[in-house]
Write a protein that holds these residues in place. Structure first.
Motif, PDB file in Angstrom:
ATOM      1  N   VAL A 195       0.845  -1.203   0.000  1.00 18.78           N
ATOM      2  CA  VAL A 195       0.000   0.000   0.000  1.00 18.78           C
ATOM      3  C   VAL A 195       0.876   1.246   0.000  1.00 18.78           C
ATOM      4  CG1 VAL A 195      -1.908  -1.113   1.235  1.00 18.78           C
ATOM      5  CG2 VAL A 195      -0.115   0.052   2.541  1.00 18.78           C
ATOM      6  N   LYS A 196       0.285   2.337  -0.448  1.00 18.96           N
ATOM      7  CA  LYS A 196       0.977   3.620  -0.389  1.00 18.96           C
ATOM      8  C   LYS A 196       0.555   4.359   0.882  1.00 18.96           C
ATOM      9  CE  LYS A 196       1.426   4.275  -5.395  1.00 18.96           C
ATOM     10  NZ  LYS A 196       1.116   5.165  -6.546  1.00 18.96           N
ATOM     11  N   PRO A 197       1.513   4.717   1.754  1.00 19.18           N
ATOM     12  CA  PRO A 197       1.160   5.370   3.028  1.00 19.18           C
ATOM     13  C   PRO A 197       0.804   6.843   2.845  1.00 19.18           C
ATOM     14  CG  PRO A 197       3.534   5.186   2.853  1.00 19.18           C
ATOM     15  CD  PRO A 197       2.964   4.504   1.632  1.00 19.18           C
ATOM     16  N   THR A 198      -0.099   7.106   1.923  1.00 17.66           N
ATOM     17  CA  THR A 198      -0.542   8.477   1.659  1.00 17.66           C
ATOM     18  C   THR A 198      -1.993   8.605   2.095  1.00 17.66           C
ATOM     19  OG1 THR A 198       0.914   8.592  -0.268  1.00 17.66           O
ATOM     20  CG2 THR A 198      -0.826  10.262  -0.082  1.00 17.66           C
ATOM     21  N   PRO A 199      -2.290   9.441   3.077  1.00 22.17           N
ATOM     22  CA  PRO A 199      -3.669   9.535   3.573  1.00 22.17           C
ATOM     23  C   PRO A 199      -4.573  10.276   2.604  1.00 22.17           C
ATOM     24  CG  PRO A 199      -2.281  11.148   4.677  1.00 22.17           C
ATOM     25  CD  PRO A 199      -1.362  10.305   3.833  1.00 22.17           C
ATOM     26  N   SER A 200      -5.818   9.884   2.601  1.00 18.13           N
ATOM     27  CA  SER A 200      -6.847  10.597   1.843  1.00 18.13           C
ATOM     28  C   SER A 200      -7.799  11.250   2.845  1.00 18.13           C
ATOM     29  CB  SER A 200      -7.626   9.627   0.950  1.00 18.13           C
ATOM     30  OG  SER A 200      -8.787  10.252   0.430  1.00 18.13           O
ATOM     31  N   PHE A 201      -8.095  12.518   2.610  1.00 15.26           N
ATOM     32  CA  PHE A 201      -9.024  13.228   3.477  1.00 15.26           C
ATOM     33  C   PHE A 201     -10.297  13.595   2.714  1.00 15.26           C
ATOM     34  CE2 PHE A 201      -4.819  13.961   5.360  1.00 15.26           C
ATOM     35  CZ  PHE A 201      -5.060  13.501   6.646  1.00 15.26           C
ATOM     36  N   GLU A 202     -10.664  12.714   1.782  1.00 16.38           N
ATOM     37  CA  GLU A 202     -11.925  12.866   1.061  1.00 16.38           C
ATOM     38  C   GLU A 202     -13.064  12.632   2.054  1.00 16.38           C
ATOM     39  OE1 GLU A 202     -14.718  13.735  -1.288  1.00 16.38           O
ATOM     40  OE2 GLU A 202     -12.659  13.833  -2.072  1.00 16.38           O
ATOM     41  N   MET A 203     -13.746  13.690   2.444  1.00 16.53           N
ATOM     42  CA  MET A 203     -14.672  13.633   3.565  1.00 16.53           C
ATOM     43  C   MET A 203     -15.855  12.704   3.312  1.00 16.53           C
ATOM     44  SD  MET A 203     -13.169  15.144   5.882  1.00 16.53           S
ATOM     45  CE  MET A 203     -14.487  14.841   7.061  1.00 16.53           C
ATOM     46  N   ALA A 204     -16.265  12.557   2.071  1.00 12.78           N
ATOM     47  CA  ALA A 204     -17.392  11.659   1.785  1.00 12.78           C
ATOM     48  C   ALA A 204     -17.021  10.220   2.159  1.00 12.78           C
ATOM     49  CB  ALA A 204     -17.773  11.751   0.315  1.00 12.78           C
ATOM     50  N   ASP A 205     -15.813   9.795   1.769  1.00  9.58           N
ATOM     51  CA  ASP A 205     -15.360   8.437   2.096  1.00  9.58           C
ATOM     52  C   ASP A 205     -15.130   8.276   3.595  1.00  9.58           C
ATOM     53  OD1 ASP A 205     -15.446   7.631  -0.539  1.00  9.58           O
ATOM     54  OD2 ASP A 205     -13.349   8.166  -0.927  1.00  9.58           O
ATOM     55  N   ILE A 206     -14.510   9.275   4.213  1.00  6.45           N
ATOM     56  CA  ILE A 206     -14.237   9.203   5.652  1.00  6.45           C
ATOM     57  C   ILE A 206     -15.534   9.130   6.444  1.00  6.45           C
ATOM     58  CG2 ILE A 206     -13.335  10.497   7.620  1.00  6.45           C
ATOM     59  CD1 ILE A 206     -11.034  11.399   5.857  1.00  6.45           C
ATOM     60  N   LYS A 207     -16.500   9.958   6.067  1.00  8.66           N
ATOM     61  CA  LYS A 207     -17.791   9.927   6.757  1.00  8.66           C
ATOM     62  C   LYS A 207     -18.458   8.572   6.611  1.00  8.66           C
ATOM     63  CE  LYS A 207     -18.998  14.849   6.484  1.00  8.66           C
ATOM     64  NZ  LYS A 207     -19.935  15.846   5.879  1.00  8.66           N
ATOM     65  N   SER A 208     -18.383   8.015   5.417  1.00  7.13           N
ATOM     66  CA  SER A 208     -18.995   6.703   5.174  1.00  7.13           C
ATOM     67  C   SER A 208     -18.341   5.626   6.022  1.00  7.13           C
ATOM     68  CB  SER A 208     -18.880   6.353   3.688  1.00  7.13           C
ATOM     69  OG  SER A 208     -19.396   5.066   3.439  1.00  7.13           O
ATOM     70  N   LEU A 209     -16.999   5.645   6.079  1.00  6.36           N
ATOM     71  CA  LEU A 209     -16.274   4.654   6.873  1.00  6.36           C
ATOM     72  C   LEU A 209     -16.566   4.830   8.359  1.00  6.36           C
ATOM     73  CD1 LEU A 209     -14.212   2.382   7.188  1.00  6.36           C
ATOM     74  CD2 LEU A 209     -12.392   4.106   7.089  1.00  6.36           C
TER      75      LEU A 209
END
Length: 418
Positions: A195-209
């Motif tokens: 995996v690539k240790p690069t965080p995503s702060f896409e709020m739609a995905d974060i909220k869903s998770l």
């Protein structure tokens, strides 16, 4: 991410997961032993309460995403989303530690101790998301090896610092600084092969998770709270050194819980695949076998605790525990029920029955809060054990009914369709 499991790989997964889980469990025993001998029963009581609260705040940081991540066999969320979510929840964890400590102690030495001891749990939260990624690709051996080595380093440095300085704060700082590069080398660098240790702060995905994991988090947080409610009752009703006695006597119950980790962590992803492939009879068989092993382990551990538990624990911790055999047996039974709950918990996670988990813990927590102080006032330390065991029994009853209903309901539908 492709999985790479064969018989040899599965064996390595079990071996290193066992060693990592064992080191993690023994760390708390070693830390309390050294704290008791360096600080006395009173000072160790302050440390043990802070350590227990740190485990509860760790759940805030982890947000119980690891079971969801490990069973996300369809890759609904990318690792970047898991990593970004973990950074967010860890930030909330840090804020919660400081806020709770200030509310409980005000500004002073106790607040500093609580913050430092709880802050060590950030290491566990940080490595957990990378170990979840490794588990997803069938390399739990790497995750277990990393956990084993990092926990050993953290524990040894902390104990050495406590022996040298007799200061909890300085020992925490030494341990944290030394453990950071170890965590990076063993977890982050190894995980980058998949995996690539690069965080995503896409709020739609974060909220869903976060929404998907929220019931799991609430249930796990309340489960930890169930362990700490009797501690807080002791804190309010009895003396500080009783915290040390409670922690020392609670340790053998962790042996049974440790067995559950050995059994189920390597099986999480495989169990999820069985459920997804509608192999419900095999799924139920795994649960039954594991519950039988937990029951057997509980009987054996209770017998051993009855015969040699008190003298062995008194020797290890350097405090007189004679007269606490009834407490020890009751807390061991509670530990066995907790281990049985862990089996059911992972089954419900796989079945995506998160709301049942949350409901069970809410009810058990309400029961525990209602009875703990009253029962500790009446029965003393043994009352704390009764409160813990009763709350575990409430959870087990709810879990067992729902798992049986879920499996039988789906099996019946498939039979009708056939």
């Amino acid at each position: 991410m492709a999985r790479t499991e064969d018989a040899s790989q599965i064996r390595q997964n079990y071996i290193w997961n066992t060693l990592g889980s064992l080191a993690n469990a023994l760390a708390s025993v070693m830390l309390l032993m050294v704290a008791t001998r360096c600080l006395g029963a009173g000072g160790a009581g302050v440390f043990s309460l802070a350590y227990a609260l740190g485990q509860q705040f760790q759940i805030v940081g982890a947000f119980e995403m690891r079971p969801y991540q490990a069973t996300d066999v369809r890759g609904r969320y990318s690792f970047s989303v898991y990593l970004g979510s973990r950074i967010l929840t860890t930030s909330i964890m840090v804020f919660a530690i400081v806020a709770y400590g200030f509310a409980m102690y005000g500004i002073g030495r106790d607040l500093l101790i609580l913050t430092c001891v709880c802050g060590l749990r950030i290491l566990d939260v940080a490595e957990d998301v990378f170990q979840g990624a490794l588990q997803r690709v069938g390399r739990l051996d790497i995750a277990g090896k990393a956990l084993f080595l990092r926990v050993v380093v953290t524990t040894v440095v902390f104990c050495a610092g406590l022996v040298a300085t007799h200061d909890i704060v300085m020992s925490c700082l030494f341990s944290f600084v030394v453990s950071l590069p170890v965590l990076y080398a063993l977890n982050v660098k190894r995980a980058t092969a998949w995996v690539k240790p690069t965080p995503s702060f896409e709020m739609a995905d974060i909220k869903s998770l976060i929404f998907a994991c929220a019931p799991l988090f609430a249930g796990s947080f309340l489960q930890s709270d169930l362990t700490n409610v009797p501690r807080l009752a002791i804190h309010n009703v009895l003396s500080t050194d009783m915290q040390t006695i409670y922690s020392a006597l609670f340790m053998p119950a962790l042996v049974i819980n440790l067995l559950s980790g050995f059994l189920f962590k390597p099986m999480l992803t495989t169990m999820a695949e069985s459920w997804e492939e509608h192999e419900h009879c095999g799924f139920a068989s795994i649960i039954c076998r594991c519950e039988a092993l937990v029951a057997s382990a509980t009987v054996v551990c209770c017998a051993g605790a009855f015969v040699v538990g008190i003298p062995v624990l008194s020797f290890l911790y350097g405090i007189d525990l004679s007269g606490y055999r009834p407490f020890l047996i009751v807390i061991m039974i509670g530990g066995g029920l907790n281990a049985a709950n862990i089996v059911m918990y992972y089954a419900l996670v796989t079945m995506r029955r998160q709301r049942v988990i949350m409901g069970a813990y809410v009810l058990a927590d309400l029961v525990s809060r209602f009875i703990s102080s009253r029962i500790v006032c009446t029965f003393g330390m043994t009352g704390a054990a009764y409160a813990y065991a009763l709350s575990m029994l409430v959870i087990f009853s709810i879990y067992a009914v729902d798992v049986l209903r879920g499996i039988s309901g789906i099996t019946s539908r498939h039979s009708d369709e056939g």
